[in-house]
Design a protein around this motif. Structure first.
Motif, mmCIF file in Angstrom:
data_model
loop_
_atom_site.group_PDB
_atom_site.id
_atom_site.type_symbol
_atom_site.label_atom_id
_atom_site.label_comp_id
_atom_site.label_asym_id
_atom_site.label_seq_id
_atom_site.Cartn_x
_atom_site.Cartn_y
_atom_site.Cartn_z
ATOM 1 N N SER A 106 -2.378 8.911 4.349
ATOM 2 C CA SER A 106 -1.024 8.405 4.614
ATOM 3 C C SER A 106 0.035 9.500 4.513
ATOM 4 C CB SER A 106 -0.701 7.283 3.614
ATOM 5 O OG SER A 106 -0.913 7.710 2.274
ATOM 6 N N TYR A 107 -0.370 10.761 4.423
ATOM 7 C CA TYR A 107 0.582 11.848 4.208
ATOM 8 C C TYR A 107 1.681 11.891 5.276
ATOM 9 C CZ TYR A 107 2.326 16.524 3.090
ATOM 10 O OH TYR A 107 3.129 17.584 2.747
ATOM 11 N N TRP A 108 1.306 11.704 6.552
ATOM 12 C CA TRP A 108 2.299 11.791 7.628
ATOM 13 C C TRP A 108 3.288 10.633 7.603
ATOM 14 C CZ3 TRP A 108 3.623 15.695 10.748
ATOM 15 C CH2 TRP A 108 2.756 16.805 10.789
ATOM 16 N N ALA A 109 2.919 9.535 6.956
ATOM 17 C CA ALA A 109 3.860 8.423 6.809
ATOM 18 C C ALA A 109 4.979 8.776 5.851
ATOM 19 C CB ALA A 109 3.120 7.180 6.302
ATOM 20 N N TYR A 110 4.791 9.868 5.125
ATOM 21 C CA TYR A 110 5.819 10.352 4.198
ATOM 22 C C TYR A 110 6.682 11.445 4.823
ATOM 23 C CZ TYR A 110 3.983 7.840 0.174
ATOM 24 O OH TYR A 110 3.617 6.850 -0.706
ATOM 25 N N ILE A 111 6.044 12.377 5.514
ATOM 26 C CA ILE A 111 6.821 13.526 5.987
ATOM 27 C C ILE A 111 7.479 13.287 7.342
ATOM 28 C CG2 ILE A 111 5.434 15.116 4.625
ATOM 29 C CD1 ILE A 111 4.068 16.051 7.167
ATOM 30 N N LEU A 157 0.862 -1.180 0.000
ATOM 31 C CA LEU A 157 0.000 0.000 0.000
ATOM 32 C C LEU A 157 0.901 1.234 0.000
ATOM 33 C CD1 LEU A 157 -2.849 1.271 0.290
ATOM 34 C CD2 LEU A 157 -2.507 1.185 2.771
ATOM 35 N N HIS A 158 0.857 2.005 -1.086
ATOM 36 C CA HIS A 158 1.698 3.191 -1.195
ATOM 37 C C HIS A 158 1.037 4.434 -0.597
ATOM 38 C CE1 HIS A 158 4.710 1.201 -3.540
ATOM 39 N NE2 HIS A 158 3.872 0.907 -4.523
ATOM 40 N N LYS A 202 16.235 12.709 3.985
ATOM 41 C CA LYS A 202 15.862 14.066 4.364
ATOM 42 C C LYS A 202 15.548 14.911 3.142
ATOM 43 C CE LYS A 202 17.444 18.155 6.912
ATOM 44 N NZ LYS A 202 18.549 18.762 7.695
ATOM 45 N N SER A 203 16.380 14.825 2.114
ATOM 46 C CA SER A 203 16.151 15.587 0.882
ATOM 47 C C SER A 203 14.869 15.134 0.194
ATOM 48 C CB SER A 203 17.336 15.413 -0.071
ATOM 49 O OG SER A 203 18.523 15.912 0.507
ATOM 50 N N ALA A 204 14.616 13.834 0.226
ATOM 51 C CA ALA A 204 13.411 13.292 -0.412
ATOM 52 C C ALA A 204 12.153 13.817 0.265
ATOM 53 C CB ALA A 204 13.441 11.767 -0.362
ATOM 54 N N ILE A 205 12.168 13.879 1.591
ATOM 55 C CA ILE A 205 11.005 14.364 2.332
ATOM 56 C C ILE A 205 10.768 15.841 2.063
ATOM 57 C CG2 ILE A 205 10.078 14.817 4.639
ATOM 58 C CD1 ILE A 205 11.479 12.234 5.558
ATOM 59 N N TRP A 219 3.136 -1.369 6.970
ATOM 60 C CA TRP A 219 2.108 -1.687 5.967
ATOM 61 C C TRP A 219 1.900 -0.558 4.969
ATOM 62 C CZ3 TRP A 219 -3.121 0.305 5.786
ATOM 63 C CH2 TRP A 219 -3.380 1.287 6.751
ATOM 64 N N ILE A 220 2.547 0.602 5.182
ATOM 65 C CA ILE A 220 2.492 1.694 4.219
ATOM 66 C C ILE A 220 3.876 1.861 3.597
ATOM 67 C CG2 ILE A 220 2.095 4.154 3.856
ATOM 68 C CD1 ILE A 220 0.066 4.069 6.057
ATOM 69 N N ASP A 221 3.983 1.589 2.321
ATOM 70 C CA ASP A 221 5.274 1.648 1.645
ATOM 71 C C ASP A 221 5.510 3.050 1.088
ATOM 72 O OD1 ASP A 221 7.580 1.251 0.276
ATOM 73 O OD2 ASP A 221 6.723 -0.009 -1.294
ATOM 74 N N SER A 222 5.954 3.938 1.973
ATOM 75 C CA SER A 222 6.318 5.284 1.534
ATOM 76 C C SER A 222 7.777 5.332 1.082
ATOM 77 C CB SER A 222 6.094 6.299 2.659
ATOM 78 O OG SER A 222 6.881 5.973 3.798
ATOM 79 N N ALA A 223 8.593 4.402 1.564
ATOM 80 C CA ALA A 223 10.032 4.424 1.281
ATOM 81 C C ALA A 223 10.316 4.314 -0.213
ATOM 82 C CB ALA A 223 10.722 3.292 2.035
ATOM 83 N N SER A 224 9.568 3.463 -0.921
ATOM 84 C CA SER A 224 9.846 3.288 -2.347
ATOM 85 C C SER A 224 9.488 4.541 -3.137
ATOM 86 C CB SER A 224 9.076 2.083 -2.898
ATOM 87 O OG SER A 224 7.676 2.271 -2.771
ATOM 88 N N ILE A 225 8.467 5.273 -2.692
ATOM 89 C CA ILE A 225 8.088 6.513 -3.362
ATOM 90 C C ILE A 225 9.121 7.598 -3.079
ATOM 91 C CG2 ILE A 225 6.298 8.257 -3.641
ATOM 92 C CD1 ILE A 225 5.450 5.471 -4.533
#
Length: 263
Positions: free
Chosen positions: A140-145, A51-52, A169-172, A154-160
């Motif tokens: 899922s926004y906070w799982a990214y920032i 789940l992205h 840090k730069s990606a975020i 269960w939330i695959d934010s790392a691949s994005i």
């Protein structure tokens, strides 16, 4: 009429939209939204898909999932069936909870993948519920920032984030900037607009919507309450073919007020 065959993705990645039957708010409470997430996690444990991104609104859901060798229809049926049983039992009702089958669109490249994540997280902003995606709890926004605090396995934010930059840090930082870009993107959406074009039809569907939302109020009350007025304008613009001028006439307000409300 024969249904059109679902378009399949070579990548295995899909943007999914599932909506409440008859535009009803089937995820109105925090408890219902949390249980829907539990349904996703339960099916994920059984089927092992990625789940992205997700965003749970009151009457519809957006998901961005990678199914790889799994069956998309089976995954979505499992999630929807479990939630429908819970919802009907909770509200002492029977019948369909979700409208028709889920909608899906294949995501075939990284550019479209990133745009889909942005689109999903900005649904509450588009609906006028919040000013920024980080202000909305049920996505899922906070799982990214802040993945170290809110990221879950269960939330695959790392691949994005990895597509954006190798350094976390730069990606975020770039993800936050990218998410707030104002871009008109075309994805599957909550509703196809109905054929409603007259003021009488618009008044009827608005009253039915307000009743379903537990807001048995009058047009006069909407006119005098800014929050209710914005809610009504967003609904009418998204679900009817009424012009901005007709919406203004229906609500007894100036057309400029309708024009200022963002979808």
């Amino acid at each position: 009429m024969t249904r059109r065959a679902r378009e399949m993705a070579e990548t295995g990645v899909y943007h999914i939209m599932l909506r409440g039957n008859e535009r009803k708010s089937i995820l109105a409470s925090d408890g219902e939204k949390q249980f829907f997430l539990d349904c996703i996690r339960g099916k994920q444990n059984e089927t092992n898909f990625s789940l992205h991104a997700y965003c749970l609104m009151d009457n519809h859901v957006h998901l961005l999932i990678n199914i790889q060798d799994n069956e998309l229809a089976s995954i979505m049926k499992g999630i929807a069936t479990r939630y429908a049983f819970f919802y009907n039992n909770r509200h002492n009702r029977v019948g369909h909870v979700f409208q028709d089958r889920f909608k899906s669109e294949p995501i075939e490249d990284e550019r479209y993948l990133l745009a889909a994540v942005r689109y999903i997280h900005n649904n509450p902003v588009k609906a006028g519920m919040v000013s920024n995606p980080e202000d909305y709890r049920w996505s899922s926004y906070w799982a990214y920032i802040q993945p170290e605090l809110f990221g879950e396995e269960w939330i695959d934010s790392a691949s994005i984030l990895g597509i954006i930059a190798l350094d976390r840090k730069s990606a975020i930082e770039e993800f936050i900037r990218f998410s707030k870009d104002v871009v008109e993107e075309t994805f599957i959406d909550i509703e196809e607009k109905s054929g409603i074009k007259t003021l009488d039809e618009g008044g009827c569907i608005l009253r039915e919507y307000l009743k379903q939302e537990g807001l048995p109020i009058t047009i006069k009350e909407i006119k005098e309450n800014q929050e209710l007025r914005q809610k009504a304008i967003v609904f009418l613009r998204a679900n009817t073919q009424l012009s901005q001028r007709k919406i203004a006439i229906l609500l007894g307000i100036d057309k400029s007020i309708v024009e200022k409300v963002k979808l």
